[in-house]
Design a protein around this motif. Structure first.
Motif, mmCIF file in Angstrom:
data_model
loop_
_atom_site.group_PDB
_atom_site.id
_atom_site.type_symbol
_atom_site.label_atom_id
_atom_site.label_comp_id
_atom_site.label_asym_id
_atom_site.label_seq_id
_atom_site.Cartn_x
_atom_site.Cartn_y
_atom_site.Cartn_z
ATOM 1 N N GLU A 120 0.932 31.413 -18.733
ATOM 2 C CA GLU A 120 2.080 30.574 -19.201
ATOM 3 C C GLU A 120 1.682 29.309 -19.766
ATOM 4 N N HIS A 121 0.588 28.729 -19.560
ATOM 5 C CA HIS A 121 0.348 27.306 -20.013
ATOM 6 C C HIS A 121 0.435 27.562 -21.728
ATOM 7 N N GLU A 122 -0.321 28.803 -22.077
ATOM 8 C CA GLU A 122 -0.406 29.110 -23.281
ATOM 9 C C GLU A 122 0.962 29.329 -23.899
ATOM 10 N N GLU A 123 1.955 30.120 -23.466
ATOM 11 C CA GLU A 123 3.179 30.154 -23.977
ATOM 12 C C GLU A 123 3.974 28.976 -24.070
ATOM 13 N N ALA A 124 3.746 27.844 -22.970
ATOM 14 C CA ALA A 124 4.581 26.827 -23.099
ATOM 15 C C ALA A 124 3.968 26.119 -24.333
ATOM 16 N N ASP A 125 2.595 26.034 -24.349
ATOM 17 C CA ASP A 125 1.961 25.263 -25.558
ATOM 18 C C ASP A 125 2.650 25.864 -27.119
ATOM 19 N N GLU A 126 2.629 27.081 -27.050
ATOM 20 C CA GLU A 126 3.165 27.818 -28.420
ATOM 21 C C GLU A 126 4.638 27.342 -28.590
ATOM 22 N N ALA A 127 5.442 27.382 -27.541
ATOM 23 C CA ALA A 127 6.891 26.865 -27.577
ATOM 24 C C ALA A 127 6.956 25.398 -27.979
ATOM 25 N N LEU A 128 5.988 24.692 -27.538
ATOM 26 C CA LEU A 128 5.902 23.314 -27.593
ATOM 27 C C LEU A 128 5.860 22.925 -29.283
ATOM 28 N N TRP A 134 16.137 22.666 -34.025
ATOM 29 C CA TRP A 134 15.587 22.026 -32.822
ATOM 30 C C TRP A 134 16.319 22.566 -31.603
ATOM 31 N N GLU A 135 17.599 22.894 -31.541
ATOM 32 C CA GLU A 135 18.304 23.403 -30.330
ATOM 33 C C GLU A 135 17.578 24.672 -30.140
ATOM 34 N N GLU A 136 17.220 25.536 -30.841
ATOM 35 C CA GLU A 136 16.904 27.040 -30.631
ATOM 36 C C GLU A 136 15.308 26.817 -30.096
ATOM 37 N N LYS A 137 14.622 25.903 -30.877
ATOM 38 C CA LYS A 137 13.038 25.807 -30.402
ATOM 39 C C LYS A 137 13.240 24.865 -29.086
ATOM 40 N N LEU A 138 14.086 24.069 -28.762
ATOM 41 C CA LEU A 138 13.954 23.350 -27.591
ATOM 42 C C LEU A 138 14.414 24.378 -26.294
ATOM 43 N N GLU A 139 15.311 25.003 -26.508
ATOM 44 C CA GLU A 139 15.893 26.002 -25.441
ATOM 45 C C GLU A 139 14.716 27.197 -25.108
ATOM 46 N N ALA A 140 13.954 27.455 -26.316
ATOM 47 C CA ALA A 140 12.697 28.453 -25.834
ATOM 48 C C ALA A 140 11.550 27.674 -25.214
ATOM 49 N N ASN A 180 10.424 26.536 -17.506
ATOM 50 C CA ASN A 180 11.085 26.768 -16.200
ATOM 51 C C ASN A 180 10.629 28.103 -15.549
ATOM 52 N N HIS A 181 10.273 29.170 -16.547
ATOM 53 C CA HIS A 181 9.555 30.121 -16.210
ATOM 54 C C HIS A 181 8.205 29.909 -15.581
ATOM 55 N N HIS A 182 7.636 29.119 -16.092
ATOM 56 C CA HIS A 182 6.130 28.818 -15.653
ATOM 57 C C HIS A 182 6.500 28.237 -13.940
ATOM 58 N N VAL A 183 7.262 27.177 -13.878
ATOM 59 C CA VAL A 183 7.568 26.617 -12.596
ATOM 60 C C VAL A 183 7.660 27.624 -11.679
ATOM 61 N N ASP A 184 8.773 28.487 -11.863
ATOM 62 C CA ASP A 184 9.181 29.550 -11.149
ATOM 63 C C ASP A 184 8.303 30.342 -10.752
ATOM 64 N N GLU A 185 7.488 30.736 -11.600
ATOM 65 C CA GLU A 185 6.464 32.100 -11.578
ATOM 66 C C GLU A 185 5.110 31.781 -10.941
ATOM 67 N N GLU A 186 4.593 30.538 -11.522
ATOM 68 C CA GLU A 186 3.252 30.190 -11.144
ATOM 69 C C GLU A 186 3.252 28.907 -10.028
ATOM 70 N N GLU A 187 3.908 27.877 -10.686
ATOM 71 C CA GLU A 187 3.436 26.694 -9.689
ATOM 72 C C GLU A 187 4.121 26.669 -8.116
ATOM 73 N N ARG A 188 5.192 27.220 -8.075
ATOM 74 C CA ARG A 188 5.658 27.357 -6.654
ATOM 75 C C ARG A 188 4.826 28.155 -5.731
ATOM 76 N N PRO A 189 4.563 29.453 -6.355
ATOM 77 C CA PRO A 189 3.723 30.317 -5.431
ATOM 78 C C PRO A 189 2.199 29.768 -5.486
ATOM 79 N N LEU A 190 1.517 29.164 -6.385
ATOM 80 C CA LEU A 190 0.214 28.474 -5.934
ATOM 81 C C LEU A 190 0.462 27.203 -5.327
ATOM 82 N N LEU A 191 1.408 26.636 -5.360
ATOM 83 C CA LEU A 191 1.465 25.362 -4.659
ATOM 84 C C LEU A 191 1.714 25.802 -3.301
#
Length: 150
Positions: free
Chosen positions: A63-71, A85-91, A97-108
């Protein structure tokens, strides 16, 4: 209180009145530093704990890799007032947000339950110190993000 990446920075990046380019530079540095330090300092330590789910750790790297690509896609947009800009920002918002929900919370949560307070404090200190070094090294630059994605 929510995760810091989910609050103020996204509001600023969405605001037509804001200096979006400056806000993106700041956000990029924080996001990249967070990801790199987590992978360098925190994930290796957590892999050693039997009750911390290794699959969650590996999924987080993906998921870090996916976020880096979107960034990177957003960093490469030339006009911060454009529809692109608007489209890329929403991506990017979706990826983070997906990373936070799927990885950060369970791992923390796993870490809170299975890693002793003293060891968590050590990891937190190491995280903060390494993050400062990454931020000082301009880790959020478009060139660095290109290297990460490439």
């Amino acid at each position: 209180m929510g995760h810091p990446y989910r609050l103020r920075p996204f509001r600023i990046l969405r605001s037509a009145a804001a200096d979006r380019a400056a806000a993106l530079r700041e956000f990029s540095a924080l996001l990249v530093a967070h990801s790199e330090v987590e992978e360098d300092e925190v994930h290796p330590a957590l892999r050693r704990y039997q009750n911390v789910d290794g699959d969650d750790v590996e999924h987080g790297v993906h998921e870090h890799e996916e976020a880096d690509e979107a960034l990177l896609a957003l960093l490469e947009v030339k006009d911060a007032r454009s529809e692109e800009w608007e489209e890329k920002l929403e991506a990017l918002v979706t990826a983070v947000n997906h990373h936070v929900d799927e990885e950060e919370r369970p791992l923390l949560n796993d870490t809170r339950e299975n890693v002793a307070d003293g060891r968590r404090a050590e990891l937190g200190k190491a995280f903060r110190e390494a993050r400062a070094k990454h931020l000082d090294a301009d880790c959020g630059s478009v060139d660095h993000v290109r290297e990460l994605v490439g």
